[in-house]
Write a protein that holds these residues in place. Structure first.
Motif, PDB file in Angstrom:
ATOM      1  N   HIS A 347      -8.413 -46.174  35.517  1.00 45.52           N
ATOM      2  CA  HIS A 347      -8.817 -46.665  36.828  1.00 45.52           C
ATOM      3  C   HIS A 347      -9.755 -45.645  37.452  1.00 45.52           C
ATOM      4  CE1 HIS A 347      -5.150 -49.322  36.907  1.00 45.52           C
ATOM      5  NE2 HIS A 347      -6.031 -50.107  37.506  1.00 45.52           N
ATOM      6  N   PHE A 348     -10.837 -46.119  38.052  1.00 46.12           N
ATOM      7  CA  PHE A 348     -11.683 -45.259  38.874  1.00 46.12           C
ATOM      8  C   PHE A 348     -11.158 -45.345  40.298  1.00 46.12           C
ATOM      9  CE2 PHE A 348     -15.451 -46.098  35.814  1.00 46.12           C
ATOM     10  CZ  PHE A 348     -15.037 -45.059  35.002  1.00 46.12           C
ATOM     11  N   ARG A 349     -10.499 -44.294  40.754  1.00 42.57           N
ATOM     12  CA  ARG A 349      -9.835 -44.280  42.047  1.00 42.57           C
ATOM     13  C   ARG A 349     -10.501 -43.259  42.968  1.00 42.57           C
ATOM     14  NH1 ARG A 349      -4.329 -45.729  41.943  1.00 42.57           N
ATOM     15  NH2 ARG A 349      -3.837 -43.936  43.249  1.00 42.57           N
ATOM     16  N   PRO A 350     -10.307 -43.376  44.283  1.00 40.61           N
ATOM     17  CA  PRO A 350     -10.810 -42.338  45.187  1.00 40.61           C
ATOM     18  C   PRO A 350     -10.224 -40.965  44.867  1.00 40.61           C
ATOM     19  CG  PRO A 350     -10.208 -44.304  46.419  1.00 40.61           C
ATOM     20  CD  PRO A 350      -9.726 -44.517  45.018  1.00 40.61           C
ATOM     21  N   SER A 351      -9.013 -40.968  44.279  1.00 40.37           N
ATOM     22  CA  SER A 351      -8.357 -39.698  43.937  1.00 40.37           C
ATOM     23  C   SER A 351      -8.736 -39.202  42.554  1.00 40.37           C
ATOM     24  CB  SER A 351      -6.836 -39.866  44.006  1.00 40.37           C
ATOM     25  OG  SER A 351      -6.398 -40.881  43.117  1.00 40.37           O
ATOM     26  N   GLY A 352      -9.602 -39.906  41.853  1.00 41.42           N
ATOM     27  CA  GLY A 352     -10.030 -39.451  40.546  1.00 41.42           C
ATOM     28  C   GLY A 352      -9.952 -40.539  39.492  1.00 41.42           C
ATOM     29  N   ILE A 353     -10.210 -40.161  38.251  1.00 36.73           N
ATOM     30  CA  ILE A 353     -10.074 -41.066  37.116  1.00 36.73           C
ATOM     31  C   ILE A 353      -8.633 -40.977  36.638  1.00 36.73           C
ATOM     32  CG2 ILE A 353     -10.828 -41.615  34.781  1.00 36.73           C
ATOM     33  CD1 ILE A 353     -13.490 -40.254  35.439  1.00 36.73           C
ATOM     34  N   ARG A 354      -7.898 -42.057  36.761  1.00 35.68           N
ATOM     35  CA  ARG A 354      -6.502 -42.068  36.315  1.00 35.68           C
ATOM     36  C   ARG A 354      -6.420 -42.705  34.943  1.00 35.68           C
ATOM     37  NH1 ARG A 354      -1.762 -44.261  40.122  1.00 35.68           N
ATOM     38  NH2 ARG A 354      -2.139 -42.187  41.029  1.00 35.68           N
ATOM     39  N   ALA A 355      -5.722 -42.044  34.019  1.00 35.88           N
ATOM     40  CA  ALA A 355      -5.594 -42.527  32.640  1.00 35.88           C
ATOM     41  C   ALA A 355      -4.134 -42.763  32.307  1.00 35.88           C
ATOM     42  CB  ALA A 355      -6.189 -41.506  31.675  1.00 35.88           C
ATOM     43  N   LYS A 356      -3.847 -43.941  31.726  1.00 39.27           N
ATOM     44  CA  LYS A 356      -2.497 -44.283  31.313  1.00 39.27           C
ATOM     45  C   LYS A 356      -2.491 -44.703  29.851  1.00 39.27           C
ATOM     46  CE  LYS A 356      -0.580 -45.697  35.785  1.00 39.27           C
ATOM     47  NZ  LYS A 356       0.651 -44.866  35.716  1.00 39.27           N
TER      48      LYS A 356
END
Length: 467
Positions: A347-356
């Motif tokens: 996900h490209f989030r305001p808090s960064g790139i989140r990887a799952k």
């Protein structure tokens, strides 16, 4: 799709595009009233079910007469913003929170046999204990058996043969049965669902396969990544692979990795005489939140050990240039031992790139954070794929609306398989009460004679009007 004679009558409040309707119609129910304030969602609802729900719940000045007919089952995914972590969490102090009172007035007047309410998990969280108790107590005052313990469930815990989907979407359900003569025995009734292990021994981490959900035939403009987005992922993909190589396969840290924090490293070390811990940072800046101090301290410690190769990496990719906005200088690694960033779900989030890890997907949300699948696809989910995640059949008609509208509707929607499962479990729990009335017996019969999954019924779905 329904039986020739409707098994029960239901009303669909805050109806969205019809997720509740899909489950209840597949059970053989007939919708006698629906309401949805969003024009685009109401149009999708009408195309698929032949009923225009556009409007708002109508209560007269005395709040005694509603334009809602008699019914056996009431469902409502009432507005979640007053309780969501992404909002201000003002609960019933916010105007939208009071919409529950409109639902309660309908319940008071019509006394449906079964009530099924859905909301974000946070409604049952510590910030909203008062609101939760108000809902439970007011339902009991109206003569309903209802569990004080929240029923929390997610579609990823259901196997596919029971209508499950690979989406972690934890929601709280309030299920109640009208039982005015038995309330003394209802104080300790169990919830119909508990978050935890998969149903029937199903192992979500081992048995979900995202490829069963995906195909490229429904891609729309916007699914493909831009050159800039590919560059961001390529850069952090190299960082992750280098980390695995340098640390002999140990997974990247679970705290947010903040490249911007490393630019202050020399200045910070000079100020403190060494790499500071979070207590030193908080003592130096009384306004610094503990969570942020902890992340900064961990990033300083990480950089102190790995700065040689990190500096080479940052220089190669231009991390501190205009090519990388601040929100893309952060990586939140939640993908365990997945060897590459490109192999994760992102996900490209305001808090960064989140990887799952690429087992099941995070919850769809009503904002622009559509999941990006890696592997050989390297693109965002399509609108049709998000509809599949919510349990809607491929024949579900969204008309010619913009993809952004469908993404929003699916982020706001209810998962059909979960509704199917929760109602089935509720009927099993309250069969002793339901069998005492004709309406209750009709609901029991509809649920107990239906298949374990709504999918085989919904596969026959045909929109009422063309989009």
């Amino acid at each position: 799709m329904a039986k020739s004679a409707s098994a029960f009558r239901f009303v669909d409040l805050f109806a969205g595009v019809g997720g509740f309707h899909a489950a209840l119609k597949a059970y053989g129910g007939a919708c006698v009233y629906a309401v949805e304030i969003d024009k685009a969602a109401a149009a999708v609802y009408e195309r698929n079910w032949g009923r225009n729900p556009l409007g708002d719940i109508k209560v007269d000045a005395n709040e005694t007469i509603m334009n809602v007919p008699d019914h056996d089952l009431l469902v409502a995914g009432f507005p979640c913003q007053p309780f969501s972590k992404s909002g201000a969490q003002r609960g019933m102090d916010e105007a939208r929170g009071t919409l529950y009172w409109h639902i309660l007035k309908i319940i008071e007047k019509r006394k449906p046999k079964v009530v099924l309410l859905e909301n974000v998990r946070n409604l049952a969280g510590p910030r909203h204990l008062h609101e939760w108790q108000v809902i439970i107590e007011t339902l009991r005052e109206q003569g309903y058996r209802v569990s004080e313990t929240p029923a929390i469930f997610s579609p990823h815990l259901l196997p596919p043969e029971r209508g499950g989907r690979p989406q972690v979407r934890e929601r709280v359900f309030i299920t109640a049965t009208h039982n005015p003569t038995g309330l003394g025995d209802d104080s300790f009734v169990e919830p119909v669902a508990r978050i935890g292990h998969g149903i029937g021994g199903f192992d979500p981490k081992a048995e979900w396969h995202l490829e069963d959900l995906l195909d490229d035939t429904h891609n729309v403009p916007g699914c493909d990544l831009t050159e800039a987005e590919v560059r961001w992922v390529d850069a952090w993909d190299e960082w992750v692979q280098t980390w695995f190589e340098k640390l002999d396969g140990r997974r990247p840290p679970g705290f947010p990795i903040w490249a911007d924090s490393w630019t202050d490293f020399d200045k910070v070390v000079k100020r403190f005489g060494d790499v500071p811990d979070h207590r030193e940072l908080m003592d130096d800046d009384e306004g610094l939140p503990a969570w942020k101090a902890g992340h900064l301290a961990k990033n300083y410690a990480l950089y102190s050990i790995h700065r040689e190769w990190i500096d080479v990496w940052a220089q190669k990719w231009g991390i501190y240039t205009e090519k990388f906005p601040p929100s893309r200088r952060k990586l939140e690694w939640q993908a365990q031992d997945t060897p590459r960033l490109w192999d994760t779900v992102m996900h490209f989030r305001p808090s960064g790139i989140r990887a799952k890890a690429p087992t099941y997907l995070p919850a769809l949300v009503a904002i622009t954070q559509t999941s990006i699948v890696g592997g050989t696809r390297r693109r965002r989910l399509s609108p049709r794929e998000t509809a599949r995640l919510q349990g809607l059949p491929d024949t579900y008609d969204f008309g010619a609306q913009r993809p952004a509208a469908t993404y929003k509707q699916m982020g706001n929607g209810v998962n059909v398989g979960v509704v199917w499962h929760v109602l089935r479990e509720h009927v099993a729990r309250d069969e002793d009460v339901l069998k005492k009335t004709a309406a209750g017996r009709n609901i029991i019969r509809a649920v107990q004679t239906a298949p374990l999954s709504p999918d085989e019924v919904l596969a026959k779905h045909k929109p009422v009007t063309a989009g």
